[in-house]
Scaffold this active site. Structure first.
Site, PDB file in Angstrom:
ATOM      1  N   PHE A 220       0.791  -1.339  -0.004  1.00 13.82           N
ATOM      2  CA  PHE A 220       0.157   0.242  -0.047  1.00 13.82           C
ATOM      3  C   PHE A 220       1.008   1.025  -0.073  1.00 13.82           C
ATOM      4  O   PHE A 220       1.966   1.176   0.639  1.00 13.82           O
ATOM      5  CB  PHE A 220      -0.975  -0.111   1.211  1.00 13.82           C
ATOM      6  CG  PHE A 220      -2.076  -1.174   1.272  1.00 13.82           C
ATOM      7  CD1 PHE A 220      -3.156  -1.035   0.658  1.00 13.82           C
ATOM      8  CD2 PHE A 220      -1.736  -2.371   2.156  1.00 13.82           C
ATOM      9  CE1 PHE A 220      -4.007  -1.888   0.779  1.00 13.82           C
ATOM     10  CE2 PHE A 220      -2.513  -3.273   2.128  1.00 13.82           C
ATOM     11  CZ  PHE A 220      -3.963  -3.246   1.176  1.00 13.82           C
ATOM     12  N   ASP A 221       0.387   2.197  -0.626  1.00 12.21           N
ATOM     13  CA  ASP A 221       0.996   3.493  -0.574  1.00 12.21           C
ATOM     14  C   ASP A 221       0.240   4.068   0.567  1.00 12.21           C
ATOM     15  O   ASP A 221      -0.690   3.895   1.167  1.00 12.21           O
ATOM     16  CB  ASP A 221       0.828   4.520  -1.622  1.00 12.21           C
ATOM     17  CG  ASP A 221       1.254   5.976  -1.683  1.00 12.21           C
ATOM     18  OD1 ASP A 221       2.444   5.912  -0.884  1.00 12.21           O
ATOM     19  OD2 ASP A 221       0.756   6.743  -2.187  1.00 12.21           O
ATOM     20  N   LYS A 222       1.067   5.240   1.393  1.00  5.86           N
ATOM     21  CA  LYS A 222       0.535   5.874   2.491  1.00  5.86           C
ATOM     22  C   LYS A 222      -0.578   6.816   2.213  1.00  5.86           C
ATOM     23  O   LYS A 222      -1.851   6.536   2.311  1.00  5.86           O
ATOM     24  CB  LYS A 222       1.460   6.201   3.428  1.00  5.86           C
ATOM     25  CG  LYS A 222       0.941   6.543   4.636  1.00  5.86           C
ATOM     26  CD  LYS A 222       2.042   7.079   5.775  1.00  5.86           C
ATOM     27  CE  LYS A 222       2.417   8.770   5.463  1.00  5.86           C
ATOM     28  NZ  LYS A 222       1.378   9.597   5.570  1.00  5.86           N
TER      29      LYS A 222
ATOM     30  N   THR B 180      -3.876   6.725   0.114  1.00  5.09           N
ATOM     31  CA  THR B 180      -4.345   5.117   0.019  1.00  5.09           C
ATOM     32  C   THR B 180      -4.818   4.736   1.469  1.00  5.09           C
ATOM     33  O   THR B 180      -6.179   4.124   1.526  1.00  5.09           O
ATOM     34  CB  THR B 180      -3.313   4.277  -0.641  1.00  5.09           C
ATOM     35  OG1 THR B 180      -3.022   4.675  -1.687  1.00  5.09           O
ATOM     36  CG2 THR B 180      -3.874   2.815  -0.664  1.00  5.09           C
TER      37      THR B 180
END
Length: 517
Positions: A181-183, A186
């Protein structure tokens, strides 16, 4: 300006040196061409600086390098239309099984055929009975069963608005064991909100309380100001927020990085871009600022610290003369700014506190710099440091010849801008579902590692109660293969991991409940 990326990006005209970096033999692009290159599908929002025409309509000349499937986008479309065959092990094993069983059936067919001939049975009966063995050993319904299972999975995905153009990839999806995951945007919300600003008060060299509005950062009325506070620093950090950005105004709307937009909206100032004409002399073009920012109507930000009212003087205007855009490796950006009615100027810079610390004068850093920075990052806030320096005499040749190294050196630290990025409601439940399915979750981010750890704990990506250890270089750098690391807990620096065994004293990682970052 172009809009082929997450935020509009300003593209610059190609130079002779950049053209030499262009290579048709490779599918990749040299990093030095990025600011001159327009990718397929890019939407041009605006073109500035007419080249030959004398009217106000901007004209830009472009050279096409690749077309069709030779472009990056075309290669992606081709891979979607003609996907490469997937070497899924389940299908390979299934065909191996069918091959082995077909061999067994062949041996049984020959043995049965010979036996039926000895019994002198009818020829049509011999063929039918011998072929029965093949249909029993090799199940003809196996391919159909596999297809039905895949179609059933596709129908379940379709009910959740998930579509797949290659049914074979469905089985690959069932083999996933890691999800990244991107932070920002997201796991967390797309936008950032400013919690406030903490300014360094002089000469005490202590941080102020959190100033949540521009009116409290620099009050307009003189009687609203604390006589014990030097508001020159407040004014400088407000000027930094108003000028140190890459925003552009298109049809009256600010476009650029969401963080810059939030920061500029906090000030309440207005941005005006200066248009350049072709019939303007070259020296005048260079001496004209690219953008001008002004305070809101009726607001006085020209406070000089002596209580003099500057409302009857020249209008307060800050012209952005030169910009050094944000560079991921440096993690900072800076601008050279000129003031209306003044022969001097200022350099304003903002960036990651750990990087800004290296370009600031040590005497301008408060003693609790690291403590306050760690306090907010441990709680998931994003912290931006601001700094400045004054240039007494600033002429246009000096601006044009100023390098980034000269601009971003010997700066005076001003304070912190604190942003809060809230977690999405679905993040925790999604991570929980993945954990229950024994799928490992990884967060990828370029933010400060302490902020990332705080967000990871909040969405239960890592155990809230476990110690989290991060490495620090004690000898050498990341380029040195013989560099030595020290693993320390972010919660208590007393706890360290052994470099050889990665153990905490006599405890193993599992016994001590440890996360490594």
């Amino acid at each position: 300006m172009t809009k082929g990326e997450s935020v509009p990006v300003t593209k610059m005209p190609a130079t002779d040196d950049s053209v030499l970096l262009l290579s048709q033999s490779t599918s990749t692009m040299h990093p030095g061409l990025a600011k001159h290159f327009l990718f397929s599908g890019t939407k041009i929002i605006r073109a500035r600086r007419p080249q030959e025409d004398q009217d106000d309509e901007a004209v830009a000349l472009a050279v096409v390098i690749r077309t069709g499937f030779n472009t990056t986008k075309g290669a992606l479309v081709r891979s979607m239309l003609f996907p490469k065959p997937s070497g899924f092990k389940f299908y390979q094993d299934a065909f191996r099984y069918i091959s082995v069983m077909a061999g067994v059936a062949g041996i049984g067919f020959i043995a049965s055929f010979v036996n039926f001939v000895r019994l002198e049975l009818e020829w049509h009966l011999i063929i039918v009975r011998a072929l029965d063995l093949i249909t029993i050993v090799v199940p003809p319904a196996l391919p159909a069963t596999l297809t039905i299972g895949t179609n059933f999975a596709l129908s379940r995905l379709k009910s959740k608005s998930i579509f797949c153009i290659s049914p074979q990839r469905v089985n690959v999806g069932g083999k996933l064991d890691v999800v990244c995951f991107d932070k920002t945007g997201t796991l967390t919300e797309d936008g950032l909100d400013i919690l406030g600003v903490r300014v360094v008060h002089k000469p005490s060299m202590r941080f102020s309380e959190v100033l949540g509005e521009s009116s409290t950062l620099l009050p307009n009325a003189f009687y609203e100001r604390d006589p014990t506070v030097d508001y020159n620093v407040h004014q400088e950090i407000l000027h930094t927020m108003a000028t140190c950005h890459s925003l552009r105004s298109v049809d009256g709307e600010l476009i650029g990085d969401p963080l810059d937009i939030k920061m500029f909206d906090f000030t309440g100032w207005s941005l005006e871009e200066v248009a350049h004409k072709t019939n303007t002399a070259d020296d005048d073009i260079h001496s004209t600022p690219s953008s001008i920012v002004r305070p809101p109507g009726g607001m006085e930000y020209g406070y000089d610290g002596d209580g003099d009212d500057n409302s009857h003087g020249l209008p307060i205007e800050l012209g952005i003369l030169k910009s050094f855009e944000f560079v991921p490796q440096l993690r900072r950006a800076s601008v050279v700014v000129g003031h209306s009615g003044s022969t001097g100027g200022d350099v304003y810079a903002k960036g990651a506190p750990e990087c800004m610390k290296d370009i600031c004068i040590p005497q301008s850093l408060p003693k609790d710099f690291e403590d306050l920075f760690g306090y907010y990052t441990h709680r998931g806030y994003r912290v931006i440091a601001c700094a400045t320096k004054c240039i007494q005499s600033l002429d246009w040749p000096k601006v044009r010849g100023m390098s980034r190294r000269d601009a971003e050196s010997d700066l005076h630290f001003l304070g912190f801008i604190i942003f809060e990025n809230k977690l999405k409601e679905a993040s925790s439940t999604t991570i929980e579902e993945l954990n229950e399915a024994n799928i490992r979750s990884i967060m990828c981010t370029g933010d400060n590692i302490l902020t990332a750890i705080s967000v990871a704990r909040e969405c239960e990506l890592i155990d809230r109660t476990a110690h989290c250890f991060i490495p620090h270089f004690i000898d050498g750098t990341f380029r040195d293969p013989k560099a030595q690391l020290r693993w320390q807990s972010v919660d208590n620096m007393v706890y360290e991991l052994d470099n050889e065994t990665l153990m905490v004293g006599e405890f193993t990682l599992d016994e001590f409940r440890v996360n490594l970052c």
